[in-house]
Design a protein around this motif. Structure first.
Motif, short mmCIF file in Angstrom:
data_model
loop_
_atom_site.label_atom_id
_atom_site.label_comp_id
_atom_site.label_asym_id
_atom_site.label_seq_id
_atom_site.Cartn_x
_atom_site.Cartn_y
_atom_site.Cartn_z
N UNK A 279 26.27 55.62 32.27
CA UNK A 279 26.82 54.50 31.50
C UNK A 279 28.34 54.52 31.57
N UNK A 280 28.96 55.69 31.43
CA UNK A 280 30.42 55.77 31.49
C UNK A 280 30.95 55.32 32.84
N UNK A 281 30.26 55.71 33.91
CA UNK A 281 30.71 55.31 35.25
C UNK A 281 30.57 53.80 35.44
N UNK A 282 29.46 53.23 34.98
CA UNK A 282 29.29 51.79 35.09
C UNK A 282 30.36 51.05 34.29
N UNK A 283 30.65 51.55 33.11
CA UNK A 283 31.66 50.92 32.27
C UNK A 283 33.03 51.02 32.91
N UNK A 284 33.34 52.18 33.45
CA UNK A 284 34.65 52.36 34.10
C UNK A 284 34.80 51.42 35.29
N UNK A 285 33.74 51.29 36.09
CA UNK A 285 33.81 50.38 37.24
C UNK A 285 34.03 48.94 36.78
N UNK A 286 33.30 48.56 35.72
CA UNK A 286 33.44 47.18 35.23
C UNK A 286 34.85 46.92 34.72
N UNK A 287 35.42 47.88 33.99
CA UNK A 287 36.76 47.71 33.46
C UNK A 287 37.80 47.73 34.57
N UNK A 288 37.61 48.59 35.55
CA UNK A 288 38.54 48.64 36.68
C UNK A 288 38.51 47.34 37.46
N UNK A 289 37.30 46.82 37.69
CA UNK A 289 37.18 45.55 38.40
C UNK A 289 37.85 44.42 37.61
N UNK A 290 37.69 44.43 36.28
CA UNK A 290 38.30 43.39 35.46
C UNK A 290 39.82 43.50 35.49
N UNK A 291 40.33 44.73 35.60
CA UNK A 291 41.78 44.93 35.57
C UNK A 291 42.47 44.40 36.82
N UNK A 292 41.75 44.31 37.92
CA UNK A 292 42.37 43.88 39.17
C UNK A 292 42.00 42.45 39.55
#
Length: 285
Positions: free
Chosen positions: A136-149
């Motif tokens: 879950x943490x990895x999925x969340x991090x990927x989603x937030x990273x994608x949103x940031x860029x």
């Protein structure tokens, strides 16, 4: 972590909950075996304590004292092994009565099931829960990273955070103005952050030392913060373009912005203005 209810529901173990059902939601961190009369000092808390009751007290008062000591040591549940060649073929009434009075779950482990099977089941369930949390943490991090860029800006990041966690997010500047928000309840978050904003604003105005970082979205994984620039440092060329991301232009208000991934183990960070690229090292987190 597995709960007592989940362990009882495992058909391979055949455990039965015979007392303390009101606390069956307790999470079990580990399983331990002990036949000591006073095992509390050998435990860390969070255990399912397995025993065949070799030294089980013969009275309700004695069982109450035994279970009270275990409960005080943080034991989450007690498992009593049953068997034809063991001291007990069923849970003694005195132990059941004491467990119900104290509110500690009492399980019985049937004859064919060895304690090691229960121990393995506890640690296997714990490993599954930890793996799910990591995924879950990895999925969340990927989603937030994608949103940031992506072009969505602050609202896109907050929306990704809300979708991943179901929690409302809000970003404020040091004047308490809302820069972006997502989800219901943002007004209550703003109210809750007012003392923090006031405190950091006062500290920033009074302290001319190093820069300060203010996490403006709490609780959050990706955050955008605003940090004061030391007055002794001259503003770089083009600093005035930074107004969309700060309470004032870089040159006029000595404010720059911080955009970073907030990781618990991060101990240092480079701070930079998104527009004019002026930067410094903020040191230890």
């Amino acid at each position: 972590m597995p709960t007592v209810v989940e362990l009882v529901a495992d058909p391979d173990l055949g455990l039965m909950l015979v007392a303390g059902a009101g606390q069956a939601h307790r999470e079990v961190d580990a399983a331990a075996v002990s036949e000591l009369a006073h095992p509390g000092s050998w435990l860390q808390g969070g255990e399912l304590l397995l025993t065949i009751g070799l030294l089980l007290p013969a009275t309700v008062e004695g069982c109450r004292a035994y279970l009270s000591e275990l409960d005080a040591a943080g034991v989450r549940a007690v498992g009593l092994g049953l068997g034809a060649d063991l001291p007990h073929q069923h849970a003694p009434d005195r132990l059941v009565t004491a467990a119900d009075e104290i509110g500690i779950p009492l399980l019985t482990v049937p004859d064919p099931v060895p304690f090691i099977a229960v121990t393995k089941a506890v640690f296997a369930a714990r490993a599954r829960a930890e793996r799910q949390d990591l995924e879950w943490a990895l999925r969340t991090q990927r989603a937030l990273t994608a949103a940031a860029v992506t072009p969505g800006g602050l609202l896109g990041i907050l929306t990704a955070h809300r979708d991943a966690t179901g929690r409302t997010g809000v970003v404020l500047d040091l004047l308490g103005r809302v820069l972006a928000e997502s989800g219901p309840g943002s007004a209550s978050l703003v109210t809750a952050l007012e003392p923090l904003i006031d405190s950091v604003r006062d500290q920033g105005l009074a302290d001319t030392g190093g820069p300060h970082l203010l996490p403006l979205t709490t609780p959050f994984t990706t955050c955008l913060g605003v940090t004061p620039r030391p007055p002794s440092t001259s503003a770089p060329a083009g600093a005035g373009r930074c107004t969309p991301w700060a309470p004032g232009a870089c040159a006029a208000g000595w404010w720059s912005t911080v955009r970073r991934i907030h990781l618990p183990r991060s101990r240092s960070r480079a701070i930079s203005c998104r527009c004019c690229r002026w930067s410094w090292n903020a040191g230890s987190a």
